[in-house]
Enzyme design. Sequence first.
Site: not given
Length: 214
Positions: A80, A143, A167
Amino acid sequence: MTRVLLTGFEPFDGADVNPSWEVARLVADQPPEGLAVTAVRLSCVFGQAAGELRAAVTECAPDLVVCLGQAAGRPDVTVERVAVNVDDARIPDNAGARPVDVPVVPGGPAAYFATLPVKACVAAVRAAGLPASLSHTAGTFVCNHVFYTLMHLLATERPGVRGGFVHLPALPEQVLDRAQPSLPADSLAHALRALLTAAATTCADLRVPEGATH
């Protein structure tokens, strides 16, 4: 030795397992050379997870923090790039809370970039033989809540520590009754060891295209 805090989540939404915690445990049990890895399991609960993360950072005093989460439906390891300051839950968390359009940190910046060498991390996973990509959305569930909490904490209190969020796809046992992509836990652990090594040893990120068109 580089001190690494690696977090994963408890199962949520009725599941029996969460790949993020399974992989975090595997990596902590067999860490990459030169890294001392501590694995911590976070609750899938808004607010509570943030407090648990803060406590873990205080206790471990890490040089590097990587938080893991599950992204069922994604086919690869996704590193991310950006955390946004909003909780907007499509489903309830494990305490039944479902915040909508609530800031993670009231008055905080709209977003933070990860301070990992995100493109080098993607390249390291690919070099280890696993699929990976750079993601530009960590969602707006727990998250992202943890990701934003981490980056705000590091920016305001621990600027010498690098951190980010990764992830993971579902495990094969989670998708036996549906047509969704998956990867085994041991393969994901192999990918994370390569990623952590790259994160700990890369000072300047790669300058290669990894942008998304949508």
